[in-house]
Design a protein around this motif. Structure first.
Motif, PDB file in Angstrom:
ATOM      1  N   TRP A 196     -37.117  28.768 -18.746  1.00  0.00           N
ATOM      2  CA  TRP A 196     -36.462  29.600 -17.702  1.00  0.00           C
ATOM      3  C   TRP A 196     -36.042  30.798 -17.901  1.00  0.00           C
ATOM      4  CZ3 TRP A 196     -32.375  25.517 -15.756  1.00  0.00           C
ATOM      5  CH2 TRP A 196     -32.840  24.272 -15.355  1.00  0.00           C
TER       6      TRP A 196
ATOM      7  N   GLN B 176     -27.371  21.814 -14.269  1.00  0.00           N
ATOM      8  CA  GLN B 176     -27.697  23.328 -14.660  1.00  0.00           C
ATOM      9  C   GLN B 176     -27.442  24.006 -13.258  1.00  0.00           C
ATOM     10  OE1 GLN B 176     -30.354  20.989 -15.549  1.00  0.00           O
ATOM     11  NE2 GLN B 176     -28.884  20.846 -17.408  1.00  0.00           N
TER      12      GLN B 176
ATOM     13  N   VAL C 138     -31.761  27.415 -10.089  1.00  0.00           N
ATOM     14  CA  VAL C 138     -32.438  26.682 -11.003  1.00  0.00           C
ATOM     15  C   VAL C 138     -33.544  25.647 -10.651  1.00  0.00           C
ATOM     16  CG1 VAL C 138     -30.272  26.518 -12.555  1.00  0.00           C
ATOM     17  CG2 VAL C 138     -30.625  24.694 -10.849  1.00  0.00           C
TER      18      VAL C 138
END
Length: 616
Positions: free
Chosen positions: A383, A66, A390
């Motif tokens: 998130w 990510q 991240v």
């Protein structure tokens, strides 16, 4: 002194059970499916947000990473180079976005941008349309066509879902779509759209009614199309005429035009007894509280109650429990291999629920609740769109370098690395899957407590963020980044502890490297201990293989003997496994986790893991 392991009648009874399970698994395994998405309109949710849930399902050995991609600026003349050589002019500024990447898979990436516009997709192949070369020759694909970059460009440029839809339509109309068939889901806090695309320049889109929920598996679900209602439908100009020209629709039949029926096709090797995909059926069942009986299933369903984020998470964890579609025999077999497809399935690589909110701060307008791997054995971690980076262990590359891996990832990317959250949660799901019925309750209780605590904390946390943002927006962003990171670290730590507790045996393997072109066998010692009497295990009940492959295809042990290999006073079971039988299961030469499964004569599961370097 070594002695041969004798297979007694008690071992034979265990073997009969194992063989029966393997036979059943072989019967119920059907062709590959991939991805399920659910979208709930803002008038059907408990908090007025648009909620999108998605399971990203892809077979084989995968890895996902990510990124937070920042805003980028470009000069006049800068272009995006498409996979097949075409180019798209860059705009001066592209928006920032959260990006979940599956390197090497051009149809699996997920994006949600700083405006709260998200895009994901489902494979809907096969269709009746011609192949790529035919469409290129006919002029329906130009400049090589577009595929991967469609969703990325939407994330880079769209400020609303409708703008994202129009961008996608413009790209399809200009270049033509390269893949057989796909549905894109584009949403923001106000609305959501399903965009069904066929190879070439034909498409149709339908808006999700605000008071409904829509579940899509890997099939077109848009049927009747009102081309005059441009607020709720969009389509290529010749959608119906082209179908008539190709012989896919006959207006004289007395039935209205049906896009899914006209353009879609059915896999030749799929069972024909069902007139619907059981994932769509089960999703609608969970949302409405009753099993749907209409065939074909309706595009949208009205939920019996206002839908929450937790409700969508529960739907994405579904294996048809309590219905006739569940073939797991109350988890005697892992539902991931008994029920193929199910919503949570063996190929699920990522699951997420995106909460798209209106009338809130920029930092909080989208919440990406993400679970690594199968969500039944993993937690959803929030998130926020405002995070600056991240969480630790989820991204280990610069996003610009990650972009270079979109089509051609290097083999080392697939190495098992315990510092990456990806492999931590993959290890946990593999440890669970070999003894699913015995341990899934324990794992789910752990994650339920974790998630419930987060949901309870969320209102106070967000009030705090609003206060911080009013005086120092930069600090508010840093705070929410640290908060997300702390939750991710906590979940990763819990997952490691659970995996260690669930492994029921240890292995000793002297051969650390295996050549895929080699012959012979690999020797594996299953270590005995005070807790494990390996004389109660027959090698006939043991197999090894990669977790991404169906266990009934794993390499079986072809002999075994009892010997104390490590000198601890406990007998160990030393077994031989064919290298060619194991090698045919290895998709990518890399440093791999190989799993051992078996059972004792009392049917107690044996689950263990070893790490082996595979080379060509």
């Amino acid at each position: 002194m070594a002695q041969d392991v004798m297979v007694s009648m008690r071992y034979k009874s265990t073997s009969v059970i194992v063989l029966a399970i393997v036979f059943l698994m072989a019967l119920v395994t059907v062709p590959a499916h991939a991805c399920t998405t659910v979208i709930v309109g803002r008038e059907a949710t408990a908090n007025g947000s648009v909620i999108v849930g998605h399971n990203e399902d892809n077979a084989g050995r995968r890895v996902m990473t990510q990124y937070v991609m920042p805003r980028m600026t470009y000069k006049p003349g800068d272009v995006i180079i498409l996979k097949n050589g075409g180019t798209v002019p860059h705009v001066p500024v592209t928006w920032s976005f959260l990006w979940s990447q599956t390197p090497g898979d051009s149809a699996a990436d997920f994006f949600v941008n700083e405006w709260g516009v998200m895009i994901t997709s489902n494979n809907c192949a096969p269709t009746k349309e011609d192949d790529y070369d035919t469409l290129v020759a006919r002029g329906d694909i130009t400049d090589g066509g577009i595929g991967y970059h469609l969703r990325r460009i939407v994330a880079q440029r769209a400020e609303t879902a409708r703008e994202g839809l129009e961008l996608a339509i413009e790209l399809i109309s200009t270049y033509g779509y390269v893949d057989d068939g796909r549905s894109y889901q584009i949403a923001d806090s106000r609305e959501a759209w399903f965009l069904h695309v066929v190879r070439g320049k034909h498409y149709v889109a339908q808006r999700v009614p605000d008071d409904t929920a829509v579940v899509i598996p890997n099939a077109y679900i848009i049927r009747q199309v009102d081309l005059e209602d441009t607020e709720n439908f969009r389509a290529c100009p010749d959608l119906v005429e082209y179908a008539i020209e190709r012989g896919w629709y006959d207006p004289s039949c007395g039935e209205p035009f049906d896009f899914a029926k006209a353009y879609g096709s059915v896999r030749d090797d799929e069972p024909q007894d069902l007139k619907y995909d059981p994932r769509q059926w089960s999703g609608q069942r969970l949302l409405t509280g009753k099993a749907p009986d209409d065939v074909p299933l309706p595009f949208a369903a009205r939920p019996q109650e206002k839908v929450t984020v937790a409700d969508v998470m529960a739907l994405l964890r579904d294996h048809y429990e309590g219905t006739y579609h569940d073939m797991s025999a109350d988890y005697m077999i892992s539902p991931h291999w008994a029920n193929d497809p199910s919503i949570c399935m063996n190929k699920t690589q990522e699951s997420f629920v995106v909460e798209l909110r209106e009338d809130t701060s920029d930092l909080l307008k989208a919440v990406y609740w993400r679970a690594t791997g199968r969500p039944c054995a993993s937690p959803y971690i929030p998130w926020y769109i405002g995070i600056a980076s991240v969480p630790d262990g989820y991204g280990w590359m610069d996003p610009n370098f990650g972009y270079t891996l979109r089509f051609e990832p290097h083999a080392s990317l697939y190495d098992h690395d315990p510092s990456h959250a990806w492999w931590v949660f993959k290890d946990l799901q593999s440890a669970v899957d070999g003894q699913y019925g015995d341990v899934i309750g324990q794992v789910q209780r752990e994650w339920r407590a974790f998630e419930e605590r987060i949901h309870l904390e969320q209102p106070a946390l967000e009030q705090m963020i609003h206060r911080f943002e009013a005086t120092d927006e930069e600090y508010a962003g840093e705070f929410i980044t640290r908060y997300t990171d702390s939750l991710a670290r906590e979940a990763t730590s819990i997952a490691r502890e659970l995996t260690d507790a669930l492994l029921t045996a240890e292995l000793l393997v002297e051969q650390k490297t295996v050549h895929l072109s080699g012959s012979g066998s690999i020797s594996v010692a299953l270590l005995g201990s005070e807790a494990l009497d390996v004389s109660e295990i027959s090698h006939h009940d043991v197999a090894i293989g990669p977790a991404e492959c169906s266990p009934y295809t794993w390499a079986p042990a072809f002999n075994g003997k009892l010997v104390d290999v490590n000198g601890d006073g406990h007998e160990d079971l030393v077994m031989e496994f064919s290298i060619p039988a194991l090698a045919k299961l290895v998709e990518i030469p890399c440093y791999m986790d190989i799993w051992l499964r078996g059972s004792t004569m009392f049917c107690d599961p044996i689950v263990a893991r070893m790490l082996i370097e595979f080379r060509p």
